[in-house]
Design a protein around this motif. Structure first.
Motif, mmCIF file in Angstrom:
data_model
loop_
_atom_site.group_PDB
_atom_site.id
_atom_site.type_symbol
_atom_site.label_atom_id
_atom_site.label_comp_id
_atom_site.label_asym_id
_atom_site.label_seq_id
_atom_site.Cartn_x
_atom_site.Cartn_y
_atom_site.Cartn_z
ATOM 1 N N ASP A 127 -7.249 -2.740 10.013
ATOM 2 C CA ASP A 127 -8.114 -2.539 8.852
ATOM 3 C C ASP A 127 -7.311 -2.777 7.578
ATOM 4 O OD1 ASP A 127 -10.667 -1.489 7.617
ATOM 5 O OD2 ASP A 127 -9.232 -0.070 6.785
ATOM 6 N N ILE A 128 -7.918 -3.514 6.630
ATOM 7 C CA ILE A 128 -7.326 -3.728 5.313
ATOM 8 C C ILE A 128 -8.178 -2.945 4.326
ATOM 9 C CG2 ILE A 128 -6.674 -5.423 3.558
ATOM 10 C CD1 ILE A 128 -6.472 -7.501 5.750
ATOM 11 N N GLY A 129 -7.685 -1.793 3.914
ATOM 12 C CA GLY A 129 -8.440 -0.924 3.029
ATOM 13 C C GLY A 129 -8.132 -1.153 1.569
ATOM 14 N N MET A 130 -8.717 -0.303 0.720
ATOM 15 C CA MET A 130 -8.479 -0.411 -0.713
ATOM 16 C C MET A 130 -7.098 0.112 -1.092
ATOM 17 S SD MET A 130 -12.194 0.794 -2.142
ATOM 18 C CE MET A 130 -11.700 0.548 -3.844
ATOM 19 N N ARG A 131 -6.547 1.016 -0.284
ATOM 20 C CA ARG A 131 -5.237 1.587 -0.604
ATOM 21 C C ARG A 131 -4.142 1.134 0.346
ATOM 22 N NH1 ARG A 131 -1.505 5.214 0.438
ATOM 23 N NH2 ARG A 131 -2.381 5.543 2.500
ATOM 24 N N SER A 132 -4.463 1.028 1.628
ATOM 25 C CA SER A 132 -3.437 0.696 2.607
ATOM 26 C C SER A 132 -4.027 -0.168 3.710
ATOM 27 C CB SER A 132 -2.823 1.977 3.203
ATOM 28 O OG SER A 132 -3.814 2.702 3.912
ATOM 29 N N THR A 133 -3.128 -0.729 4.509
ATOM 30 C CA THR A 133 -3.505 -1.542 5.664
ATOM 31 C C THR A 133 -3.049 -0.824 6.918
ATOM 32 O OG1 THR A 133 -3.384 -3.618 4.441
ATOM 33 C CG2 THR A 133 -3.143 -3.736 6.823
ATOM 34 N N ARG A 134 -3.940 -0.719 7.894
ATOM 35 C CA ARG A 134 -3.658 -0.002 9.128
ATOM 36 C C ARG A 134 -3.247 -0.990 10.210
ATOM 37 N NH1 ARG A 134 -7.912 2.835 9.179
ATOM 38 N NH2 ARG A 134 -9.170 1.692 10.681
ATOM 39 N N VAL A 135 -2.085 -0.726 10.833
ATOM 40 C CA VAL A 135 -1.521 -1.610 11.853
ATOM 41 C C VAL A 135 -1.401 -0.830 13.155
ATOM 42 C CG1 VAL A 135 0.417 -3.101 12.478
ATOM 43 C CG2 VAL A 135 -0.218 -2.832 10.074
ATOM 44 N N ARG A 136 -1.914 -1.407 14.239
ATOM 45 C CA ARG A 136 -1.767 -0.824 15.581
ATOM 46 C C ARG A 136 -0.547 -1.464 16.230
ATOM 47 N NH1 ARG A 136 -4.026 3.448 18.274
ATOM 48 N NH2 ARG A 136 -6.077 2.837 17.475
ATOM 49 N N THR A 137 0.515 -0.667 16.418
ATOM 50 C CA THR A 137 1.769 -1.198 16.920
ATOM 51 C C THR A 137 1.695 -1.420 18.428
ATOM 52 O OG1 THR A 137 2.726 0.980 17.313
ATOM 53 C CG2 THR A 137 2.970 0.050 15.100
ATOM 54 N N LEU A 138 2.775 -2.021 18.978
ATOM 55 C CA LEU A 138 2.831 -2.263 20.414
ATOM 56 C C LEU A 138 2.920 -0.965 21.202
ATOM 57 C CD1 LEU A 138 5.247 -5.339 20.483
ATOM 58 C CD2 LEU A 138 2.757 -5.329 20.571
ATOM 59 N N ASP A 139 3.397 0.102 20.556
ATOM 60 C CA ASP A 139 3.428 1.421 21.197
ATOM 61 C C ASP A 139 2.085 2.128 21.101
ATOM 62 O OD1 ASP A 139 6.083 1.149 21.890
ATOM 63 O OD2 ASP A 139 6.811 2.000 20.011
ATOM 64 N N ARG A 140 1.058 1.439 20.559
ATOM 65 C CA ARG A 140 -0.287 1.972 20.397
ATOM 66 C C ARG A 140 -0.346 3.079 19.351
ATOM 67 N NH1 ARG A 140 -3.076 -1.626 21.027
ATOM 68 N NH2 ARG A 140 -4.917 -0.279 21.261
ATOM 69 N N THR A 141 0.617 3.145 18.467
ATOM 70 C CA THR A 141 0.570 4.064 17.343
ATOM 71 C C THR A 141 -0.009 3.347 16.126
ATOM 72 O OG1 THR A 141 2.836 3.514 16.683
ATOM 73 C CG2 THR A 141 2.541 5.366 18.187
ATOM 74 N N ILE A 142 -0.392 4.134 15.118
ATOM 75 C CA ILE A 142 -0.965 3.580 13.895
ATOM 76 C C ILE A 142 0.058 3.715 12.772
ATOM 77 C CG2 ILE A 142 -2.719 3.920 12.113
ATOM 78 C CD1 ILE A 142 -3.840 2.547 14.495
ATOM 79 N N VAL A 143 0.292 2.611 12.080
ATOM 80 C CA VAL A 143 1.173 2.601 10.917
ATOM 81 C C VAL A 143 0.340 2.180 9.712
ATOM 82 C CG1 VAL A 143 3.196 1.551 9.833
ATOM 83 C CG2 VAL A 143 3.218 2.088 12.276
ATOM 84 N N ASN A 144 0.329 3.010 8.672
ATOM 85 C CA ASN A 144 -0.381 2.690 7.431
ATOM 86 C C ASN A 144 0.634 2.186 6.407
ATOM 87 O OD1 ASN A 144 -3.224 3.530 7.897
ATOM 88 N ND2 ASN A 144 -2.265 5.491 8.324
ATOM 89 N N VAL A 145 0.449 0.945 5.982
ATOM 90 C CA VAL A 145 1.360 0.326 5.026
ATOM 91 C C VAL A 145 0.638 0.227 3.686
ATOM 92 C CG1 VAL A 145 2.814 -1.667 4.535
ATOM 93 C CG2 VAL A 145 2.366 -1.011 6.901
ATOM 94 N N PRO A 146 1.132 0.847 2.617
ATOM 95 C CA PRO A 146 0.482 0.711 1.300
ATOM 96 C C PRO A 146 0.372 -0.757 0.901
ATOM 97 C CG PRO A 146 2.137 2.445 1.259
ATOM 98 C CD PRO A 146 2.299 1.746 2.569
ATOM 99 N N ASN A 147 -0.776 -1.130 0.370
ATOM 100 C CA ASN A 147 -1.003 -2.533 0.033
ATOM 101 C C ASN A 147 -0.079 -3.023 -1.068
ATOM 102 O OD1 ASN A 147 -3.035 -2.870 1.932
ATOM 103 N ND2 ASN A 147 -4.622 -2.174 0.541
#
Length: 606
Positions: free
Chosen positions: A400-420
């Motif tokens: 997901d590319i949001g208004m504040r951050s982008t959500r990344v599903r890693t290979l470990d199946r965890t979620i990483v939110n990166v500020p845009n």
């Protein structure tokens, strides 16, 4: 069917309605005369809150709810009433005004009443005049007005019910017909009063609200059923989607409209109608906001389907982003309107935002940075939802590319939110936009492999690559590139014309297995990191090969082979007898020139 962003909207609506139900009676019936806080402490104010049209109406309704008609008379312009009779006649006129409004009148909503001392200057009325109520009569609707007048000597100008409207009250009292409740329910059965309103009136309004919703539901569901039969469209057509999205919120808005219209004909007390009118206004704005959110969802879904069908997936992130922006604007607009209905001075708040804009900008630097980063990602679209990317040291799928951050599903199946804001300045490697895959293995062969074996291996490896239909034939390179410390190196360089990673891995697996078969077929093997130590006796250089090398060097120097050998022997003899190594000049020196002489002397020195 719709995006998850709207699932919480009914919860928000319930919270706002609950807040309205708790605060509306106090705001409309008890605290209606509370004047706004003065801008300056030294500025005189009116204790009854008559400085603005909105303040006058609130004070008047509160006085009616408390049945304090002496105070209610102070909101009327009784200039034409003799001073000796103003106290008595003023109370009677105020009571008659309430009876008129109860039986067939309605007061303008809080949003229609100006909260400024000068009133509403854009209502096509004189600057000192404001409409605050209307009365339904058999002959038509009669409007009642406010007039701005001079206040006390040391006080501000105030608003009062105009003399003309006060003069119309006796006539209107005889023309207004009794409401339905007054005709069917005797006054003795109306029950106790709450905020000056009989309990029967409150119960009637609650029952009418339920009836209004049922009637609105039946009407809209009938219209939806009729349109379905008339259109005969598929359920996933655009018109049917819009229809399904519009019906639930429209039921709320239509029910509010029916409730407001029927409340006048019921003849419910104006105070109760003011409270329920406030609630109906809040619910109506929430319903409108819900309607717009659902329409935005349907429009975005249709556009996304069209874009996906045309394989323009780079536009998906932009569509989702602008859908969120549109929803945010709708929610913000509805919230501002509701706050205004609650009595908050939204204009003053917006002005304060302008004054404190610098402070807010400084405090919201990261938020603004992330918003600008979102716009950058949308404009450049280096990534899209569903892309497999490497961002910094993280690798995964963009969810997901949001208004504040982008959500990344890693290979470990965890979620990483990166500020845009951070993401827009990072190096991003997008694996999903590959047009082909680079195939470049390196084979390590044992040093025991003969040149002929290497030649055959190279030929058959090239044949195996050309035989693969997915190989890019314009660049196929298989080369023996060198002698490494513990192996012979063969490099492959080509491209596989696929875009899917799984398909590439399948083709790569087949080619590598073929290469292993080719190496084993020709008796070679793959090298391991190792060292080979050879044990042998130290043999002297062979005399014959040494003589041939000496002759080749003599030829290069331009000397006869025999002379060089004799001179070497003479040098050896001189060394044994203690000769100094110098020799007489021979005829060959003059014939061979200076260069020959130089070489010979160097040789003898050595």
């Amino acid at each position: 069917m719709f995006a998850r962003e709207t699932r919480w909207f009914p919860i928000l609506a319930a919270v706002l309605i609950g807040a309205a139900m708790l605060s509306a009676p106090l705001a409309s019936a008890q605290d209606l005369t509370k004047p706004a806080a003065p801008a300056e402490e030294t500025k005189p104010t009116d204790p009854l809150g008559r400085e603005t049209p909105e303040g006058l109406v609130r004070g008047l309704v509160k006085a009616m709810a408390e049945q304090d008609y002496a105070r209610a008379a102070q909101y009327l312009d009784l200039g034409k009433v003799p001073a000796s009779r103003r106290a008595t006649q003023g109370r009677a006129i105020a009571q008659d005004l309430q009876q008129i409004l109860d039986q067939g009148g309605w007061i303008a909503s809080g949003r229609d009443l100006s909260g400024a001392p000068e009133g509403n200057l854009d209502d096509n009325l004189p600057p000192e005049r404001e409409r605050f109520a209307s009365v339904r009569t058999p002959q038509g609707t009669v409007d009642l007005y406010l007039q701005r007048t001079k206040g006390a000597a040391d006080g501000p100008d105030i608003w009062l019910v105009s003399q003309a409207s006060v003069a119309q009250i006796p006539d209107l009292l005889g023309r207004v017909k009794a409401g339905i409740l007054e005709r069917i329910i005797p006054e003795t059965l109306t029950g106790p009063k709450l905020w000056g309103v009989p309990a029967a009136h409150w119960g009637a309004l609650l029952a009418w609200a339920a009836i209004s919703f049922i009637v609105a539901s039946v009407v809209l569901l009938s219209i939806r059923s009729g349109l379905r039969r008339f259109w005969r469209d598929r359920p996933d057509s655009v018109r049917m989607r819009l229809l399904e999205a519009a019906v639930p919120p429209l039921r709320i808005n239509v029910a509010v409209w029916i409730f407001a219209l029927g409340g006048i004909y019921l003849g419910v007390a104006v105070v109760a109608r003011q409270v329920f009118g406030f609630l109906a206004e809040v619910v109506g704005w929430i319903g409108l906001g819900w309607f717009l959110l659902r329409i935005i969802d349907v429009a975005a879904t249709v556009v996304i389907a069209k874009v996906t069908e045309r394989a323009r997936v780079e536009a998906l992130s932009a569509i989702r982003f602008f859908r969120r922006v549109a929803k945010f604007l709708v929610i913000a607009a509805v919230a501002i309107v509701i706050l205004d209905a609650f009595g908050f001075n939204v204009s003053a708040g917006l002005a304060a935002l302008g004054i404190g804009g610098i402070a807010i900008a400084l405090g919201a630097q990261k938020t603004i940075e992330n918003l600008v980063g979102s716009l950058t990602l949308i404009a450049d679209h280096p990534i899209r939802e569903g892309d497999f990317c490497q961002i910094g040291d993280k690798m995964g799928v963009i969810e997901d590319i949001g208004m504040r951050s982008t959500r990344v599903r890693t290979l470990d199946r965890t979620i990483v939110n990166v500020p845009n804001g951070m993401l827009s300045s990072m190096q991003i490697e997008n694996f999903s936009v590959k047009d082909k895959f680079w195939f470049h293995p390196a084979l390590s062969l044992r040093y025991e492999t003969t040149p002929d074996q290497i030649r055959l291996i190279l030929i058959e490896m090239r044949a195996a690559l050309y035989a693969e239909p997915k190989i890019d034939p314009s660049i196929v390179r298989v080369r023996y590139t060198g002698l490494e410390a513990d192996y012979l190196k063969i490099e492959v360089f080509t491209y596989i014309l696929v875009k899917d990673m799984n398909e590439f891995l399948e083709i790569q697996e087949g080619l590598l297995l073929k290469f292993m078969d080719i190496v084993n077929t020709h008796g070679a093997g793959f090298a391991f990191p190792s060292q080979t130590v050879y044990l042998a006796r130290d043999d002297k250089p062979q005399a014959e090969k040494a003589r041939i090398a000496a002759e080749k060097m003599a030829a290069l120097r331009g000397l006869p082979p025999d002379d060089g050998a004799n001179e070497t022997e003479a040098h050896d003899d001189g060394a044994q007898t203690g000769d100094t190594g110098e020799t007489d000049t021979t005829p060959e020196e003059s014939k061979g020139g200076a260069l020959t002489t130089l070489f010979r002397r160097i040789k003898l020195r050595l």
